[in-house]
Structures are given as structure tokens and as C-alpha cells.
Design an enzyme around this catalytic site. Structure first.
Site, PDB file in Angstrom:
ATOM      1  N   ASP A   1       0.830  -1.205   0.000  1.00  0.00           N
ATOM      2  CA  ASP A   1       0.000   0.000   0.000  1.00  0.00           C
ATOM      3  C   ASP A   1       0.867   1.260   0.000  1.00  0.00           C
ATOM      4  O   ASP A   1       1.626   1.497   0.942  1.00  0.00           O
ATOM      5  CB  ASP A   1      -0.893  -0.018   1.247  1.00  0.00           C
ATOM      6  CG  ASP A   1      -2.081   0.923   1.139  1.00  0.00           C
ATOM      7  OD1 ASP A   1      -2.018   1.868   0.337  1.00  0.00           O
ATOM      8  OD2 ASP A   1      -3.072   0.707   1.853  1.00  0.00           O
ATOM      9  N   ASP A   2       0.773   2.053  -1.066  1.00  0.00           N
ATOM     10  CA  ASP A   2       1.462   3.348  -1.158  1.00  0.00           C
ATOM     11  C   ASP A   2       2.982   3.209  -1.279  1.00  0.00           C
ATOM     12  O   ASP A   2       3.718   4.092  -0.843  1.00  0.00           O
ATOM     13  CB  ASP A   2       1.160   4.227   0.062  1.00  0.00           C
ATOM     14  CG  ASP A   2      -0.239   4.811   0.065  1.00  0.00           C
ATOM     15  OD1 ASP A   2      -1.032   4.441  -0.815  1.00  0.00           O
ATOM     16  OD2 ASP A   2      -0.535   5.629   0.944  1.00  0.00           O
TER      17      ASP A   2
ATOM     18  N   CYS B   1      -6.182   4.299  -3.370  1.00  0.00           N
ATOM     19  CA  CYS B   1      -6.246   2.887  -2.972  1.00  0.00           C
ATOM     20  C   CYS B   1      -7.390   2.106  -3.601  1.00  0.00           C
ATOM     21  O   CYS B   1      -7.187   1.141  -4.336  1.00  0.00           O
ATOM     22  CB  CYS B   1      -6.335   2.790  -1.452  1.00  0.00           C
ATOM     23  SG  CYS B   1      -4.878   3.404  -0.585  1.00  0.00           S
TER      24      CYS B   1
ATOM     25  N   ASP C   1      -0.487  -0.709  -4.884  1.00  0.00           N
ATOM     26  CA  ASP C   1      -1.728  -0.150  -5.418  1.00  0.00           C
ATOM     27  C   ASP C   1      -1.518   1.239  -6.004  1.00  0.00           C
ATOM     28  O   ASP C   1      -2.251   1.671  -6.889  1.00  0.00           O
ATOM     29  CB  ASP C   1      -2.834  -0.128  -4.352  1.00  0.00           C
ATOM     30  CG  ASP C   1      -2.464   0.651  -3.095  1.00  0.00           C
ATOM     31  OD1 ASP C   1      -1.331   1.151  -3.000  1.00  0.00           O
ATOM     32  OD2 ASP C   1      -3.320   0.754  -2.187  1.00  0.00           O
TER      33      ASP C   1
END
Length: 509
Positions: free
Chosen positions: A61-62, A94, A328
């Protein structure tokens, strides 16, 4: 016949024939590989590895490109496989990005353009019936055993029932271990196959480590059955608040956010960043602290990747498993005078790692073709021996994995951004609207990025001469060229299905 028509199983077989090889799966350098050759009549025929590989997808994530240098197991994966240097997410946010990955569709076709509310999030995804057809349902229907672990879609909570009697598990998943707002990585709950389990604040409760252990157990138990499997491990790190595992909390003393040519510099000729103030001393200090935390937090992800690959080897299935690592979306930290965040069309936010290693994949290679997260679902289907799902907007990237370079591949892909995240409960909420671009559609090719904003402004960055995207040169383009770009973006922003989106992606170069 094209490579795309052949599909993954045929490509594996063809590569063995062309190389003059048997189907012996013994890896080079192993004790078995060192045995002296014998006559053909004395050699026992070894069973060929399954033409349908297992799939281990690690979705983080990120994660931005500049964090890979702190991840030795990811770099080892790059050495053992192929890295796609022009991998682009459909939306640097996201939930829209994750929906595109699950469905193989652009946000304008999934309808998921935000993290929450009437035009985004899990509740809309569910109400639209999107979960009934994803890469998970594809592979489960093809006989794969499937498992999901970690972060699903924004708004999903472990205890949500969706009208049922037990905590909800989406279709397509045989094993389910999903959290809700578990970004701190401690004091969270997981829906474990319909049962809510609470975790505390002890070091052994650190979420990335918990997911790693559960994924390893799934691999071991499923490998023992001989059934092909798909497992997705979706971490919450390195998303804000960037919580590292306790054992990593003192690493990288003095580390600062990278001072690239784009650091604290608004691109020349941009409209939405025009007049934006420079970063303050306090903001720069916070960015340095946050970047160090991010580098610390990815250490657990990196160890997990090493642990999963070790588990695959110990279970005897490493030679018939593809490991996929990606994010993502990316993340900017001080570039373009922006504090920590995403949602722009700059490469910091939309160009993220995609690494694949496994059977039939050339090691140590960088592939420059433009690929996108809408391509992962048809790729997984291809590996499973399935036709591409009719609803997908992407295509299988299998032809790019063996080192070949198809003469006809897409020239560019679409990036969408629909309104900022304005819900204070949204983990990506931005209090300062100056840090979020207006809605836009963008075309990203291997050499340039063209952006059309909802207010009529346009930007064009020639990344061959301006890799950090600090000079908008749209004003130097001829009316004819601008017309071509506008038509190409319109075609992509309205396309539906692989054929139409493929044609649109090849309409301009």
C-alpha cells in the site's frame, strides 16, 4: 499464430522444446543438477511441472519506487525475474486501483472512483455485484485453491455481515483473513473465515508478520495436496502512519527524503500548482521523519517476501510458482512542493514496481513495454489456462515475460482521477485542497505523459528529456498534435472491453 493466442501453458511447453530441454524441473546449481549425465535409456523420465503455475501476489500500500533500494529480497526477486519499468496504475488512490486490479477494468468501468461513499469504496463495489466476477472467482472456478490476507477495499470491516448471519467473506476466496482500518498494524481485528479474531500490541501481533505466517501456512498445506493455488497478501504498510515492526524502529538513522530535481519545486507551466507556496521548514522535517519510517516499515514486507519464497522452496513448489510484487499506487514526499500524498499523474504516484519471477519468466530483465494493473486479471487467467474474461479492459502480459518483444503492443495507458478524497474518515483525506489536483484523465506512454484537467488545462511532460516531470511543454505542441492527444485520451476514457481499450491505447504514440 501469435504468442497471445498460444497462452501460458503452450508458451512453457514451447520454451522447453526450443531450448532442447527435458521437462526436468531441477534448478541449476542443485545437487541433482550436478550429477553426471547418463545415457538416454538410463534416465528416468521426470514429471513435468504443472503447466498451470501457482500464484503468490504481494500487493503493498502506497509503495513508491524509491523504497525498493531498501528491500534486498525485492531486489533478489528482480534478479530472478522480470521488472516492468513502465507499469502504471489506473488511479493513484487505494480503492479505485485495487478495484481495477480485481476486475481488470478502468475506474470508469468499475464505477469505483473514490475510497468512500456514493462513487467508491467496498459498499458500492459490493452493491454493483462486482465481487461476483474477479480474478479470484476466475481461478477458483478453474480449480485453484485461493486465499486472501490483509487489506481488501476501503470501507470493508471485519465484522460487516452484508445481510448474512456471519461476518462477510467475498466470493472467490477459499481462505479469508481480512482487516478493516488496520493501518497502525497493532490493535486490530481480522475476519478469519467468518470468525472475528482480535490482535493486540505485542511485537508478535505486528500485522505484516501475522499475514506472512498465515500465508506461509496456506502455501504449505495447499502444496501438500497438489492443488494449484492463488494467494494474495495485501499489506497495510507502508501506508500512513508508516508503522514499522518494533525490531526495525531504530534503522536508518539520519535518513532523509530524497532531494530529487523535483524536490520542493512546482513544475514550470502547471496551472493547479501555480503559486503554491514552498515547503516550510517544519514540513521538510516531517517529510524526512516520515520517509525514514517508510523505509523502516517496508523491512517487514521484504522479510515476508523472503519467507514466502523460502516456504515455496521447502514445500517443493518454487519451480512452478509465479511470485508477483506490486503496489496499489505510489507516493510523493516533497516533490512538486507537495507534502506526503498521492492522486497526481506524476510518476511518483502512478509508476510503481511490478516484478514477476517464476517458470517461463526471463531472469534479470527489465521490460519497458507499457503495462497496467488492468492487465493482471487477464494474465492470471492466462496462467490458469483460461480465456481472458470478456469484461476486462486489459490484456495478458505473458508474451512479454519470456524475453520476446511483440511488434504490436500498446503505446500508452489511461490514468483517471475523479475528485479529491473529501471524507475526513478516509485514510487518504487531505485537509489542504491545494495538495490535490482537480479531476483529470491522463495518457502515459513509455516516453511522455499528457494530462487533461476538468477545468480545461492541459499538461505535457516529455519524460525522455525531463524524467522528473518539472516542465510542462504543452504550449509547444502544434494544434494537430494536441488534437491527436485529446482524441486518444477521450478514446481511452470511454473505452469498454479489451478490444476497444487496446485500439484506443494504440491510437497515439
Amino acid at each position: 499464430m501469435s504468442l497471445r493466442t498460444l497462452g501460458y501453458p503452450a508458451l512453457v511447453a514451447m520454451s522447453l522444446v526450443l531450448a532442447g530441454c527435458s521437462a526436468d524441473p531441477t534448478p541449476p546449481g542443485s545437487p541433482a543438477a550436478a550429477r553426471p549425465a547418463t545415457s538416454a535409456s538410463a534416465v528416468a523420465v521426470q514429471p513435468a511441472p504443472s503447466a498451470r503455475p501457482n500464484i503468490v501476489l504481494v500487493l503493498v500500500d502506497d509503495l513508491s519506487m524509491n523504497l525498493v533500494q531498501y528491500m534486498p529480497n525485492v531486489r533478489k526477486l528482480q534478479q530472478d525475474g522480470t521488472t516492468f519499468t513502465n507499469y502504471t496504475v489506473t488511479d493513484s488512490l487505494c480503492c479505485p486501483s485495487r478495484a481495477s486490479l480485481l476486475k481488470g477494468q478502468f475506474p470508469h468501468n468499475t464505477g469505483i472512483v473514490k475510497n468512500h461513499g456514493s462513487d467508491g469504496g467496498f459498499l458500492l463495489f459490493h452493491s454493483r455485484g462486482q465481487e461476483r466476477s474477479t480474478f479470484a472467482t476466475d481461478l477458483q472456478g478453474a480449480g485453484y485453491r485461493t486465499a486472501f490476507l490483509g487489506k481488501y477495499l476501503n470501507e470493508y470491516q471485519p465484522g460487516i455481515r452484508m445481510g448474512g448471519t456471519r461476518p462477510y467473506v467475498p466470493p472467490g476466496w477459499d481462505q479469508w483473513f481480512a482487516g478493516g482500518n488496520a493501518y497502525p498494524n497493532f490493535d486490530y481485528k481480522l475476519n478469519e473465515n467468518g470468525r472475528i479474531v482480535s490482535y493486540g500490541s505485542k511485537p508478535q501481533d505486528y500485522l505484516t508478520d501475522v499475514l506472512a505466517a498465515k500465508a506461509s501456512n496456506f502455501i504449505r498445506t495447499t502444496a501438500a495436496t497438489g492443488q494449484p493455488f492463488l494467494v494474495e497478501v495485501s499489506t497495510y504498510t507502508p501506508h500512513h502512519p508508516y508503522t514499522p515492526a518494533p525490531r526495525d524502529a531504530n534503522l536508518f538513522p539520519g535518513l532523509r527524503a530524497p532531494r530529487t530535481p523535483a524536490w520542493d519545486r512546482a513544475p514550470a507551466g502547471t496551472v493547479w500548482l501555480a503559486g503554491k507556496p514552498k515547503l516550510t521548514t517544519a514540513q521538510k522535517l516531517r517529510l524526512d521523519q516520515e520517509f525514514r519510517l517508510r523505509a523502516q516499515s517496508v523491512q517487514a514486507i521484504d522479510r515476508m517476501i523472503g519467507q514466502l519464497r523460502t516456504t515455496l522452496a521447502q514445500a517443493g513448489v518454487a519451480d512452478r510458482t509465479v511470485v508477483v510484487f506490486t503496489s496499489d499506487n505510489g507516493y510523493h514526499m516533497g516533490e512538486y512542493t507537495l507534502p506526503s500524498g498521492k492522486q497526481t499523474a506524476f510518476d511518483t504516484d502512478v509508476n510503481v514496481p511490478l516484478v514477476m519471477a517464476g517458470p517461463g519468466i526471463e531472469p534479470g530483465r527489465s521490460a519497458t513495454q507499457v503495462v497496467a494493473n488492468v492487465d493482471l486479471r487477464p494474465t492470471f487467467a492466462d496462467w490458469a489456462g483460461l480465456p481472458a474474461p470478456l469484461e476486462t479492459d486489459g490484456r495478458s502480459i505473458t508474451p512479454l515475460l519470456s524475453g520476446s518483444a511483440p511488434a504490436e503492443w500498446r503505446h500508452g495507458t489511461l490514468i483517471e482521477h475523479h475528485d479529491p478524497a473529501t471524507d475526513p474518515k478516509d485514510p487518504d483525506f487531505e485537509k489542504d485542497s491545494l495538495n490535490i489536483p482537480p479531476s483529470y484523465d491522463a495518457l502515459r506512454t513509455g516516453t511522455f505523459t499528457y494530462i487533461e484537467y476538468v477545468n480545461g488545462a492541459v499538461e505535457y511532460f516529455d519524460r525522455t528529456t525531463d524524467p522528473h516531470m518539472i516542465k510542462n511543454v504543452a504550449g509547444t505542441l502544434s494544434p494537430e498534435r494536441l488534437g491527436e492527444l485529446r482524441a486518444a485520451v477521450r478514446g481511452l476514457a470511454t473505452c469498454v472491453g479489451a478490444d476497444a481499450c487496446w485500439a484506443a491505447s494504440r491510437a497515439v504514440s
